[in-house]
Design a protein around this motif. Structure first.
Motif, mmCIF file in Angstrom:
data_model
loop_
_atom_site.group_PDB
_atom_site.id
_atom_site.type_symbol
_atom_site.label_atom_id
_atom_site.label_comp_id
_atom_site.label_asym_id
_atom_site.label_seq_id
_atom_site.Cartn_x
_atom_site.Cartn_y
_atom_site.Cartn_z
ATOM 1 N N ASP A 1 0.821 -1.213 0.000
ATOM 2 C CA ASP A 1 0.000 0.000 0.000
ATOM 3 C C ASP A 1 0.852 1.257 0.000
ATOM 4 O OD1 ASP A 1 -2.420 -1.322 -0.099
ATOM 5 O OD2 ASP A 1 -2.600 -1.447 2.090
ATOM 6 N N GLU A 2 1.984 1.210 0.643
ATOM 7 C CA GLU A 2 2.889 2.358 0.667
ATOM 8 C C GLU A 2 3.378 2.680 -0.745
ATOM 9 O OE1 GLU A 2 6.690 3.764 3.355
ATOM 10 O OE2 GLU A 2 6.565 1.651 2.755
ATOM 11 N N LEU B 1 1.854 1.829 -3.575
ATOM 12 C CA LEU B 1 0.710 2.303 -4.350
ATOM 13 C C LEU B 1 0.376 3.754 -4.013
ATOM 14 C CD1 LEU B 1 -1.569 -0.861 -4.265
ATOM 15 C CD2 LEU B 1 -0.173 -0.029 -6.166
ATOM 16 N N ASP B 2 0.562 4.138 -2.750
ATOM 17 C CA ASP B 2 0.370 5.544 -2.365
ATOM 18 C C ASP B 2 1.369 6.444 -3.070
ATOM 19 O OD1 ASP B 2 -1.727 4.865 -0.713
ATOM 20 O OD2 ASP B 2 -0.541 4.980 1.143
ATOM 21 N N ILE B 3 2.608 5.993 -3.177
ATOM 22 C CA ILE B 3 3.632 6.780 -3.877
ATOM 23 C C ILE B 3 3.254 6.960 -5.346
ATOM 24 C CG2 ILE B 3 6.027 6.681 -4.720
ATOM 25 C CD1 ILE B 3 5.733 7.635 -1.815
ATOM 26 N N ILE B 4 2.814 5.887 -5.978
ATOM 27 C CA ILE B 4 2.392 5.982 -7.378
ATOM 28 C C ILE B 4 1.222 6.951 -7.512
ATOM 29 C CG2 ILE B 4 1.247 4.693 -9.230
ATOM 30 C CD1 ILE B 4 3.079 2.380 -8.617
ATOM 31 N N TYR B 5 0.260 6.840 -6.609
ATOM 32 C CA TYR B 5 -0.907 7.729 -6.638
ATOM 33 C C TYR B 5 -0.475 9.201 -6.557
ATOM 34 C CZ TYR B 5 -5.187 10.029 -5.166
ATOM 35 O OH TYR B 5 -6.252 10.899 -5.076
ATOM 36 N N TRP B 6 0.401 9.530 -5.599
ATOM 37 C CA TRP B 6 0.785 10.932 -5.412
ATOM 38 C C TRP B 6 1.725 11.429 -6.507
ATOM 39 C CZ3 TRP B 6 -2.195 14.015 -3.117
ATOM 40 C CH2 TRP B 6 -3.015 13.564 -2.102
ATOM 41 N N GLU C 1 5.993 -6.530 -10.996
ATOM 42 C CA GLU C 1 4.623 -6.062 -11.220
ATOM 43 C C GLU C 1 3.584 -7.063 -10.751
ATOM 44 O OE1 GLU C 1 6.740 -6.175 -14.000
ATOM 45 O OE2 GLU C 1 7.176 -4.065 -14.366
ATOM 46 N N GLU C 2 3.903 -8.334 -10.814
ATOM 47 C CA GLU C 2 2.938 -9.361 -10.427
ATOM 48 C C GLU C 2 2.603 -9.312 -8.937
ATOM 49 O OE1 GLU C 2 1.223 -11.017 -12.655
ATOM 50 O OE2 GLU C 2 2.432 -9.935 -14.133
ATOM 51 N N GLU C 3 3.506 -8.811 -8.119
ATOM 52 C CA GLU C 3 3.223 -8.656 -6.690
ATOM 53 C C GLU C 3 2.110 -7.637 -6.448
ATOM 54 O OE1 GLU C 3 6.453 -7.864 -4.035
ATOM 55 O OE2 GLU C 3 7.810 -9.150 -5.185
ATOM 56 N N PHE C 4 1.939 -6.722 -7.399
ATOM 57 C CA PHE C 4 0.961 -5.645 -7.260
ATOM 58 C C PHE C 4 -0.249 -5.842 -8.166
ATOM 59 C CE2 PHE C 4 5.012 -3.959 -5.925
ATOM 60 C CZ PHE C 4 4.686 -3.309 -4.745
ATOM 61 N N GLY D 1 -0.060 -6.918 -11.464
ATOM 62 C CA GLY D 1 0.278 -6.800 -12.881
ATOM 63 C C GLY D 1 0.573 -5.372 -13.293
ATOM 64 N N THR D 2 1.104 -5.255 -14.495
ATOM 65 C CA THR D 2 1.483 -3.946 -15.033
ATOM 66 C C THR D 2 0.271 -3.034 -15.162
ATOM 67 O OG1 THR D 2 3.285 -4.980 -16.247
ATOM 68 C CG2 THR D 2 2.620 -2.800 -16.974
ATOM 69 N N TRP D 3 -0.842 -3.577 -15.616
ATOM 70 C CA TRP D 3 -2.040 -2.759 -15.816
ATOM 71 C C TRP D 3 -2.528 -2.163 -14.500
ATOM 72 C CZ3 TRP D 3 -4.247 0.095 -19.105
ATOM 73 C CH2 TRP D 3 -5.571 0.487 -18.954
ATOM 74 N N GLU D 4 -2.505 -2.921 -13.429
ATOM 75 C CA GLU D 4 -2.955 -2.416 -12.132
ATOM 76 C C GLU D 4 -2.084 -1.255 -11.661
ATOM 77 O OE1 GLU D 4 -5.716 -3.126 -10.356
ATOM 78 O OE2 GLU D 4 -6.265 -4.368 -12.073
ATOM 79 N N LEU D 5 -0.782 -1.382 -11.833
ATOM 80 C CA LEU D 5 0.110 -0.295 -11.431
ATOM 81 C C LEU D 5 -0.053 0.917 -12.340
ATOM 82 C CD1 LEU D 5 3.382 -2.226 -10.551
ATOM 83 C CD2 LEU D 5 1.926 -0.947 -8.990
ATOM 84 N N THR D 6 -0.262 0.685 -13.626
ATOM 85 C CA THR D 6 -0.380 1.788 -14.577
ATOM 86 C C THR D 6 -1.657 2.587 -14.367
ATOM 87 O OG1 THR D 6 0.888 0.523 -16.193
ATOM 88 C CG2 THR D 6 -0.348 2.382 -17.026
ATOM 89 N N LYS D 7 -2.730 1.930 -13.967
ATOM 90 C CA LYS D 7 -3.992 2.662 -13.800
ATOM 91 C C LYS D 7 -4.200 3.208 -12.385
ATOM 92 C CE LYS D 7 -7.072 -1.132 -12.686
ATOM 93 N NZ LYS D 7 -8.327 -1.780 -12.975
ATOM 94 N N GLU D 8 -3.303 2.935 -11.469
ATOM 95 C CA GLU D 8 -3.423 3.413 -10.084
ATOM 96 C C GLU D 8 -3.487 4.942 -10.041
ATOM 97 O OE1 GLU D 8 -3.738 3.432 -6.024
ATOM 98 O OE2 GLU D 8 -3.773 1.667 -7.287
ATOM 99 N N GLY D 9 -4.605 5.477 -9.590
ATOM 100 C CA GLY D 9 -4.774 6.919 -9.433
ATOM 101 C C GLY D 9 -4.972 7.679 -10.727
ATOM 102 N N PHE D 10 -5.242 6.975 -11.834
ATOM 103 C CA PHE D 10 -5.330 7.668 -13.124
ATOM 104 C C PHE D 10 -6.512 8.624 -13.195
ATOM 105 C CE2 PHE D 10 -6.979 8.078 -17.423
ATOM 106 C CZ PHE D 10 -5.893 8.687 -18.027
ATOM 107 N N MET D 11 -7.699 8.189 -12.787
ATOM 108 C CA MET D 11 -8.883 9.035 -12.963
ATOM 109 C C MET D 11 -8.820 10.312 -12.134
ATOM 110 S SD MET D 11 -10.505 7.849 -15.406
ATOM 111 C CE MET D 11 -11.898 8.938 -15.374
#
Length: 132
Positions: free
Chosen positions: A32-33, A35-40, A87-90, A92-102
């Motif tokens: 989660d930490e 993913l928070d970094i990616i979001y911000w 990426e598979e730990e999170f 997949g690539t798509w999940e990381l790429t779309k994190e916080g996109f909208m």
């Protein structure tokens, strides 16, 4: 003389998190930490690109496509090359790429519209009036 500010629990957590985010190849135990970094990062990118697009007078679908490509591309480079996460730990690539996109896209559109309108509205009105 001002007394020194006492450290809070947030100070202890936030500073090391950003330090880790800016250091290459860090192992992220807390998913989660990361993913928070990616979001911000994405929110900051949306703000910066919105300002740039508004100042440049970029308009239309080209601006939206460029934002999507730059946002996805930079984020992909960050997590695959700079951080070298699996990426598979999170999910997949798509999940990381779309994190916080909208939310980033929404922020980008609002900032782009505000800056474009503030800086170029008068030019557009003159152009429209000359065409009539």
């Amino acid at each position: 003389m001002a007394s020194p500010r006492k450290k809070t629990a947030d100070d202890v957590v936030v500073k090391p998190t950003w330090r880790k985010a800016l250091s290459p190849g860090i192992k992220w135990e807390d998913k989660d930490e990361f993913l928070d970094i990616i979001y911000w990062f994405r929110q900051i990118l949306g703000l910066v690109l919105g300002i740039v697009w508004g100042v440049l007078p970029l308009r239309g679908f080209v601006g939206i496509l460029l934002f999507c490509a730059i946002s996805a591309g930079l984020l992909y480079l960050y997590f695959s090359n700079f951080q070298q996460v699996d990426e598979e730990e999170f999910g997949g690539t798509w999940e990381l790429t779309k994190e916080g996109f909208m939310t980033s896209f929404s922020l980008f559109l609002v900032v782009w519209t505000i800056f474009y309108t503030a800086l170029h509205f008068h030019e557009d009105v003159i152009t429209v009036n000359k065409s009539f």
